[in-house]
Design a protein around this motif. Structure first.
Motif, PDB file in Angstrom:
ATOM      1  N   ALA A  39       0.816  -1.219   0.000  1.00 37.30           N
ATOM      2  CA  ALA A  39       0.000   0.000   0.000  1.00 37.30           C
ATOM      3  C   ALA A  39       0.849   1.268   0.000  1.00 37.30           C
ATOM      4  N   THR A  40       2.157   1.124   0.217  1.00 33.10           N
ATOM      5  CA  THR A  40       2.975   2.338   0.381  1.00 33.10           C
ATOM      6  C   THR A  40       3.960   2.593  -0.762  1.00 33.10           C
ATOM      7  N   VAL A  41       4.370   1.550  -1.471  1.00 30.20           N
ATOM      8  CA  VAL A  41       5.247   1.768  -2.631  1.00 30.20           C
ATOM      9  C   VAL A  41       4.765   0.909  -3.793  1.00 30.20           C
ATOM     10  N   ASP A  42       5.161   1.285  -4.998  1.00 27.11           N
ATOM     11  CA  ASP A  42       4.829   0.485  -6.179  1.00 27.11           C
ATOM     12  C   ASP A  42       5.778  -0.726  -6.170  1.00 27.11           C
ATOM     13  N   VAL A  43       5.296  -1.829  -5.631  1.00 32.20           N
ATOM     14  CA  VAL A  43       6.140  -3.013  -5.431  1.00 32.20           C
ATOM     15  C   VAL A  43       6.765  -3.498  -6.740  1.00 32.20           C
ATOM     16  N   GLU A  44       6.000  -3.423  -7.839  1.00 32.45           N
ATOM     17  CA  GLU A  44       6.538  -3.895  -9.120  1.00 32.45           C
ATOM     18  C   GLU A  44       7.811  -3.121  -9.487  1.00 32.45           C
ATOM     19  N   ALA A  45       7.780  -1.807  -9.315  1.00 32.30           N
ATOM     20  CA  ALA A  45       8.945  -0.982  -9.657  1.00 32.30           C
ATOM     21  C   ALA A  45      10.110  -1.284  -8.706  1.00 32.30           C
ATOM     22  N   VAL A  46       9.812  -1.390  -7.426  1.00 31.56           N
ATOM     23  CA  VAL A  46      10.860  -1.679  -6.436  1.00 31.56           C
ATOM     24  C   VAL A  46      11.465  -3.058  -6.703  1.00 31.56           C
ATOM     25  N   LEU A  47      10.603  -4.010  -7.031  1.00 29.80           N
ATOM     26  CA  LEU A  47      11.094  -5.365  -7.295  1.00 29.80           C
ATOM     27  C   LEU A  47      12.017  -5.386  -8.518  1.00 29.80           C
TER      28      LEU A  47
ATOM     29  N   ARG B  23      15.377   8.852 -15.601  1.00 27.50           N
ATOM     30  CA  ARG B  23      16.449   9.428 -16.426  1.00 27.50           C
ATOM     31  C   ARG B  23      17.779   8.731 -16.183  1.00 27.50           C
ATOM     32  N   ASP B  24      17.974   8.255 -14.952  1.00 30.45           N
ATOM     33  CA  ASP B  24      19.246   7.589 -14.632  1.00 30.45           C
ATOM     34  C   ASP B  24      19.235   6.112 -15.039  1.00 30.45           C
ATOM     35  N   GLY B  25      18.164   5.679 -15.709  1.00 28.76           N
ATOM     36  CA  GLY B  25      18.078   4.292 -16.152  1.00 28.76           C
ATOM     37  C   GLY B  25      17.370   3.386 -15.161  1.00 28.76           C
ATOM     38  N   GLY B  26      17.071   3.926 -13.982  1.00 29.73           N
ATOM     39  CA  GLY B  26      16.386   3.124 -12.965  1.00 29.73           C
ATOM     40  C   GLY B  26      14.924   2.883 -13.317  1.00 29.73           C
ATOM     41  N   VAL B  27      14.260   2.093 -12.477  1.00 31.77           N
ATOM     42  CA  VAL B  27      12.857   1.736 -12.719  1.00 31.77           C
ATOM     43  C   VAL B  27      11.962   2.695 -11.939  1.00 31.77           C
ATOM     44  N   SER B  28      11.054   3.315 -12.639  1.00 23.32           N
ATOM     45  CA  SER B  28      10.171   4.298 -11.993  1.00 23.32           C
ATOM     46  C   SER B  28       8.815   3.671 -11.679  1.00 23.32           C
ATOM     47  N   SER B  29       8.136   4.263 -10.707  1.00 26.41           N
ATOM     48  CA  SER B  29       6.787   3.782 -10.393  1.00 26.41           C
ATOM     49  C   SER B  29       5.818   4.226 -11.492  1.00 26.41           C
ATOM     50  N   LEU B  30       4.687   3.535 -11.543  1.00 23.91           N
ATOM     51  CA  LEU B  30       3.698   3.797 -12.599  1.00 23.91           C
ATOM     52  C   LEU B  30       2.725   4.888 -12.132  1.00 23.91           C
ATOM     53  N   PRO B  31       2.464   5.907 -12.961  1.00 22.71           N
ATOM     54  CA  PRO B  31       1.513   6.948 -12.540  1.00 22.71           C
ATOM     55  C   PRO B  31       0.169   6.368 -12.084  1.00 22.71           C
ATOM     56  N   ALA B  32      -0.308   5.329 -12.767  1.00 24.39           N
ATOM     57  CA  ALA B  32      -1.603   4.747 -12.389  1.00 24.39           C
ATOM     58  C   ALA B  32      -1.591   4.241 -10.946  1.00 24.39           C
ATOM     59  N   TRP B  33      -0.437   3.727 -10.500  1.00 24.34           N
ATOM     60  CA  TRP B  33      -0.337   3.232  -9.118  1.00 24.34           C
ATOM     61  C   TRP B  33      -0.589   4.375  -8.130  1.00 24.34           C
ATOM     62  N   THR B  66       7.643  -9.879 -15.436  1.00 21.54           N
ATOM     63  CA  THR B  66       8.584  -9.084 -14.633  1.00 21.54           C
ATOM     64  C   THR B  66      10.014  -9.501 -14.954  1.00 21.54           C
ATOM     65  N   ALA B  67      10.267 -10.797 -14.919  1.00 20.99           N
ATOM     66  CA  ALA B  67      11.620 -11.300 -15.202  1.00 20.99           C
ATOM     67  C   ALA B  67      12.029 -10.951 -16.626  1.00 20.99           C
ATOM     68  N   ARG B  68      11.088 -11.074 -17.565  1.00 18.19           N
ATOM     69  CA  ARG B  68      11.398 -10.736 -18.967  1.00 18.19           C
ATOM     70  C   ARG B  68      11.719  -9.242 -19.111  1.00 18.19           C
ATOM     71  N   ALA B  69      10.959  -8.412 -18.377  1.00 18.64           N
ATOM     72  CA  ALA B  69      11.206  -6.953 -18.455  1.00 18.64           C
ATOM     73  C   ALA B  69      12.606  -6.621 -17.904  1.00 18.64           C
ATOM     74  N   VAL B  70      12.986  -7.284 -16.826  1.00 18.91           N
ATOM     75  CA  VAL B  70      14.308  -7.037 -16.222  1.00 18.91           C
ATOM     76  C   VAL B  70      15.407  -7.501 -17.184  1.00 18.91           C
ATOM     77  N   LEU B  71      15.232  -8.657 -17.765  1.00 20.16           N
ATOM     78  CA  LEU B  71      16.236  -9.161 -18.710  1.00 20.16           C
ATOM     79  C   LEU B  71      16.358  -8.226 -19.916  1.00 20.16           C
ATOM     80  N   ALA B  72      15.225  -7.693 -20.358  1.00 18.01           N
ATOM     81  CA  ALA B  72      15.263  -6.758 -21.510  1.00 18.01           C
ATOM     82  C   ALA B  72      16.034  -5.503 -21.141  1.00 18.01           C
ATOM     83  N   ARG B  73      15.928  -5.075 -19.902  1.00 13.85           N
ATOM     84  CA  ARG B  73      16.668  -3.867 -19.478  1.00 13.85           C
ATOM     85  C   ARG B  73      18.175  -4.107 -19.501  1.00 13.85           C
ATOM     86  N   LEU B  74      18.566  -5.341 -19.262  1.00 10.63           N
ATOM     87  CA  LEU B  74      20.008  -5.645 -19.304  1.00 10.63           C
ATOM     88  C   LEU B  74      20.551  -5.486 -20.729  1.00 10.63           C
TER      89      LEU B  74
END
Lengths: 204, 76
Positions: A39-47, B23-33, B66-74
């Motif tokens: 409920a506090t962070v976007d777990v998918e992004a953190v994971l 911008r630094d290449g990291g994974v960002s949270s989704l606006p919808a979340w 999720t695993a496929r997305a991470v591998l694609a980022r590599l």
């Protein structure tokens, strides 16, 4: 318990196939470990960020004589990242004192989360249920699977010639119908049960 | 209060594996979340757990999106 450290030597050498094998076993305990933050962070992004860091830092991880060194490292990194993200967004993160946290992370690393190897019986049941879906929900499900997390939903919807909301409604319907179909066949893909029960039922 | 259809749409997006890049290449949270209430965020988490298990079960290497997305980022 499966010791994912068997992939460590290849990971240290930068072997992406070995990382894929490690991911197949590590994703679920790592996601489970982040449940208190749902409920506090976007777990998918953190994971995903945690998994990328595991790849970057794997060559530096040295086995400490206990199983799943890299998984334990990643569980801790994921927890710290979630706490940091929650603080950055000025949300209240669930807290555990040092000892309780260590116990929890150890327990997650030691849990048996099922084999990372694909289960052919489960796969067959899912395929059967997927084939029985109405066309539009099935197309939505398949399009997202094909996108493999590399394409945003508006782009997938546009590819299918659908409005975003229509695509999402079809996907929701596909997910619900698939779960109902699997449940009718004895497969409970809930959060705690595995495919073993269904596989046993399927075995003559 | 968000109407139920909008909430379901946000939840379904948040349960997906696609995430923007920072911008630094990291994974960002989704606006919808961020547009979801706390209950919706937990529902999205649960839906993601279920979806990833299905995806991994269907994948020849046992990998979820999720695993496929991470591998694609590599691959960059």
């Amino acid at each position: 318990m499966i010791d994912l450290d068997l992939h460590l030597p290849a990971l240290a050498a930068g072997d992406r196939q070995a990382f894929a094998a490690w991911l197949a076993g590590a994703e679920r305990p790592l996601r489970d470990g982040l449940r208190p933050f749902a409920a506090t962070v976007d777990v998918e992004a953190v994971l995903q960020e945690t998994l990328l860091r595991a790849w970057q830092l794997a060559p530096k991880v040295r086995p400490d004589g206990r199983p799943n060194s890299l998984l334990r490292f990643a569980l801790r990194a994921g927890h710290n990242l979630a706490v940091s993200e929650a603080r950055r967004a000025r949300r209240v993160a669930p807290t555990l004192d040092g000892e309780a946290l260590e116990r929890r992370l150890e327990a997650l690393a030691a849990l048996r989360h099922g084999s990372p190897e694909p289960d052919p019986l489960l796969r067959r049941l899912i395929e059967r249920c997927r084939a029985a879906l109405p066309q539009k929900p099935r197309l939505a499900l398949e399009a997202r699977l094909e996108a493999a997390g590399g394409e945003p939903d508006p782009a997938i919807a546009a590819r299918l010639g659908q409005r975003l909301n229509t695509f999402l409604q079809n996907f929701t319907r596909a997910r619900r119908l698939l779960a109902e179909c699997l449940a009718r066949q004895g497969v409970e893909l809930g959060l705690t049960t595995g495919a073993a029960g269904a596989a046993e039922q399927e075995t003559p | 209060m968000t109407d139920p259809r909008t909430r379901d749409a946000l939840m379904e997006q948040a349960a997906g594996a696609w995430r923007p890049r920072r911008r630094d290449g990291g994974v960002s949270s989704l606006p919808a979340w961020h547009d979801l209430d706390e209950g919706g965020r937990v529902e999205a988490y649960d839906a993601a757990c279920l979806a990833r298990r299905l995806e991994a079960a269907l994948d020849s290497e046992g990998l979820s999106t999720t695993a496929r997305a991470v591998l694609a980022r590599l691959q960059g």
